[in-house]
Motif scaffolding. Structure first.
Motif, mmCIF file in Angstrom:
data_model
loop_
_atom_site.group_PDB
_atom_site.id
_atom_site.type_symbol
_atom_site.label_atom_id
_atom_site.label_comp_id
_atom_site.label_asym_id
_atom_site.label_seq_id
_atom_site.Cartn_x
_atom_site.Cartn_y
_atom_site.Cartn_z
ATOM 1 N N GLU A 7 0.824 -1.210 0.000
ATOM 2 C CA GLU A 7 0.000 0.000 0.000
ATOM 3 C C GLU A 7 0.858 1.260 0.000
ATOM 4 N N MET A 8 2.039 1.198 0.608
ATOM 5 C CA MET A 8 2.841 2.397 0.815
ATOM 6 C C MET A 8 3.948 2.596 -0.207
ATOM 7 N N THR A 9 4.130 1.656 -1.133
ATOM 8 C CA THR A 9 5.199 1.779 -2.120
ATOM 9 C C THR A 9 4.632 1.788 -3.528
ATOM 10 N N GLU A 10 5.458 2.232 -4.459
ATOM 11 C CA GLU A 10 5.086 2.272 -5.874
ATOM 12 C C GLU A 10 6.168 1.578 -6.684
ATOM 13 N N GLY A 11 5.890 1.373 -7.955
ATOM 14 C CA GLY A 11 6.891 0.868 -8.873
ATOM 15 C C GLY A 11 6.960 -0.641 -8.946
ATOM 16 N N PRO A 12 7.716 -1.158 -9.921
ATOM 17 C CA PRO A 12 7.875 -2.613 -10.087
ATOM 18 C C PRO A 12 8.449 -3.241 -8.830
ATOM 19 N N LEU A 13 8.006 -4.457 -8.549
ATOM 20 C CA LEU A 13 8.388 -5.112 -7.304
ATOM 21 C C LEU A 13 8.552 -6.606 -7.518
ATOM 22 N N VAL A 14 9.632 -7.147 -6.961
ATOM 23 C CA VAL A 14 9.836 -8.596 -6.920
ATOM 24 C C VAL A 14 9.721 -9.028 -5.469
ATOM 25 N N ILE A 15 8.833 -9.970 -5.199
ATOM 26 C CA ILE A 15 8.645 -10.475 -3.833
ATOM 27 C C ILE A 15 9.176 -11.895 -3.755
ATOM 28 N N LEU A 16 10.139 -12.103 -2.876
ATOM 29 C CA LEU A 16 10.586 -13.453 -2.579
ATOM 30 C C LEU A 16 9.732 -13.965 -1.432
ATOM 31 N N SER A 17 8.880 -14.920 -1.718
ATOM 32 C CA SER A 17 7.932 -15.398 -0.717
ATOM 33 C C SER A 17 8.443 -16.668 -0.068
ATOM 34 N N SER A 18 8.482 -16.655 1.265
ATOM 35 C CA SER A 18 8.848 -17.872 1.973
ATOM 36 C C SER A 18 7.635 -18.772 2.198
ATOM 37 N N GLY A 19 6.461 -18.302 1.737
ATOM 38 C CA GLY A 19 5.286 -19.155 1.667
ATOM 39 C C GLY A 19 5.132 -19.645 0.245
ATOM 40 N N GLU A 20 3.899 -19.930 -0.159
ATOM 41 C CA GLU A 20 3.645 -20.376 -1.513
ATOM 42 C C GLU A 20 3.356 -19.169 -2.391
ATOM 43 N N PHE A 32 -2.698 -6.910 -7.289
ATOM 44 C CA PHE A 32 -3.269 -6.652 -8.603
ATOM 45 C C PHE A 32 -3.550 -5.175 -8.832
ATOM 46 N N ARG A 33 -2.930 -4.305 -8.039
ATOM 47 C CA ARG A 33 -3.179 -2.886 -8.195
ATOM 48 C C ARG A 33 -2.833 -2.449 -9.619
ATOM 49 N N GLN A 34 -3.737 -1.763 -10.235
ATOM 50 C CA GLN A 34 -3.613 -1.417 -11.642
ATOM 51 C C GLN A 34 -2.315 -0.656 -11.933
ATOM 52 N N GLY A 35 -1.630 -1.076 -12.973
ATOM 53 C CA GLY A 35 -0.462 -0.356 -13.444
ATOM 54 C C GLY A 35 0.839 -0.696 -12.737
ATOM 55 N N ARG A 36 0.813 -1.631 -11.782
ATOM 56 C CA ARG A 36 2.041 -1.972 -11.059
ATOM 57 C C ARG A 36 2.505 -3.376 -11.419
ATOM 58 N N ALA A 37 3.765 -3.496 -11.811
ATOM 59 C CA ALA A 37 4.324 -4.792 -12.179
ATOM 60 C C ALA A 37 4.883 -5.470 -10.931
ATOM 61 N N ILE A 38 4.271 -6.596 -10.558
ATOM 62 C CA ILE A 38 4.701 -7.328 -9.365
ATOM 63 C C ILE A 38 4.926 -8.791 -9.717
ATOM 64 N N ARG A 39 6.068 -9.307 -9.334
ATOM 65 C CA ARG A 39 6.364 -10.734 -9.491
ATOM 66 C C ARG A 39 6.483 -11.359 -8.114
ATOM 67 N N VAL A 40 5.875 -12.530 -7.938
ATOM 68 C CA VAL A 40 5.986 -13.279 -6.687
ATOM 69 C C VAL A 40 6.760 -14.565 -6.976
#
Length: 372
Positions: A7-20, A32-40
């Motif tokens: 909620e507090m950041t912007e821009g492309p983001l890569v998340i390393l998830s220690s869950g699934e 799924f926030r519109q316009g933001r590229a996120i990889r999990v």
């Protein structure tokens, strides 16, 4: 905490998830926030495998860092040696990122009173190279005593969350029914983590009986549903043993926004999970929290309410009962006290994000953070 970060950041983001990773991507609408590229990317083995077996995962991590502007770890309570191997693995990732010239920060974490020396030494050494952000004054004092530097005190990232969202209709209907009858209610969480360490049966019976004797209904709420320390089983057992027709048992994991909706309408929250107390306090509702590792006191110190932290040990049920009576008697006073401090706490929480990059950002999510 992941919700707050998203909620507090912007821009492309890569998340390393220690869950699934797949589970996270489908459960968290903020992904799924519109316009933001996120990889999990599922990355559990990057800190659970022994060092030599972890080499391939670390190599992949190093390659990802080449395109990163920043690396952030949601430190929470995983950095202080409670699980030494996990703490050292995360600290080693920070060291690698720093060596590659990537701006690195550990966000909003606790520090216990007497961590293993190897973890303490690693944290102190790392603090000479980067900012560390303990989430309460007690943790900050402990780190300073250990010799750490570059300490930037903050409050927990979850205090930055302000959204509310209506929970499932059966919960909303129950709350409305309580109001129509002029009946107040308390939120009661029964922690699966504590259930692994002790039999809570007698203690929870005292808590529920005290709530009922004060004319309160009880909403039984799991805060963590996952393998190993599942709240749901503990909550269901407590509800089946001590619940009444006027009570409600939630049987699914709610989002932080839904939990804030509930706690904002409760009289008091009683919980074995620290982040549920944070969501309650951030909604202006007094909380009583069980503590298992000496970390909750620092949180409640922010509000001048350390007396409402109870050790998770035999006899806690009667102690909570006494605190519940006090919280009911002084409810308005406590709410005013929370409101007086809250803006300062929110500003401190946002300090987690004040230095964050807005492009090609990088973060490590905690296990289960998709629905914390």
């Amino acid at each position: 905490m992941l919700d707050a970060y998203l909620e507090m950041t912007e821009g492309p983001l890569v998340i390393l998830s220690s869950g699934e990773g797949a589970e996270m991507s489908t459960q968290n609408p903020l992904l799924f926030r519109q316009g933001r590229a996120i990889r999990v990317i599922p990355a559990r083995h990057i800190y659970t495998l022994p060092p030599l077996l972890r080499a391939i995962e670390v190599l992949r991590f190093s390659r990802l860092l080449r395109n990163a502007d920043a690396f952030h770890i949601h430190g929470a309570d995983t950095m202080d040696g409670s699980q030494a191997a996990c703490s050292l693995a995360r600290l080693s990732l920070c060291n690698l990122a720093v060596k590659q010239g990537v701006r690195t920060e550990i966000l909003g974490f606790s520090w216990q009173e007497d961590p293993p020396a190897v973890v303490s030494d690693a944290m102190v050494a790392l603090s000479r190279k980067m900012h560390i952000k303990p989430r309460d004054p007690l943790s900050a004092r402990r780190l300073e005593s250990a010799g750490a530097c570059n300490i930037k005190p903050v409050s927990d990232m979850a205090f930055s969350l302000t959204r509310e969202m209506a929970p499932p209709q059966d919960v909303v209907s129950w709350i409305m029914d309580c109001r129509s009858r002029g009946n107040e209610f308390v939120v009661l969480n029964v922690s699966g983590l504590i259930a692994r360490k002790m039999d809570q049966t007698v203690e929870i019976s005292h808590v529920v009986a005290e709530a009922h004797s004060n004319g309160l209904s009880v909403l039984f709420l799991p805060h963590v549903i996952r393998h190993g320390d599942d709240d749901l089983l503990a909550v269901l057992e407590a509800y089946s043993s001590y619940g009444t027709e006027s009570n409600l048992c939630v049987t699914e994991l709610l989002t932080p926004a839904e939990v804030r909706f509930i706690t904002s309408r409760a009289k008091v929250t009683i919980t074995g999970r620290m982040h549920l107390s944070i969501l309650s306090l951030s909604a202006g509702t007094p909380a009583i929290a069980l503590d298992t590792a000496g970390k909750v006191e620092g949180l409640f110190e922010l509000f001048g309410m350390r007396q409402f932290v109870v050790r998770a040990e035999p006899g806690f049920g009667r102690e909570i009962g006494l605190h519940l009576s006090e919280a009911l008697l002084k409810n308005s006073q406590m709410r005013n006290q929370i409101a007086t401090v809250m803006e300062t706490v929110r500003v401190s929480s946002r300090a987690n994000f004040s230095d964050l990059a807005t492009a090609r950002d990088f973060g490590l999510a905690e296990e289960g953070e998709c629905a914390s």
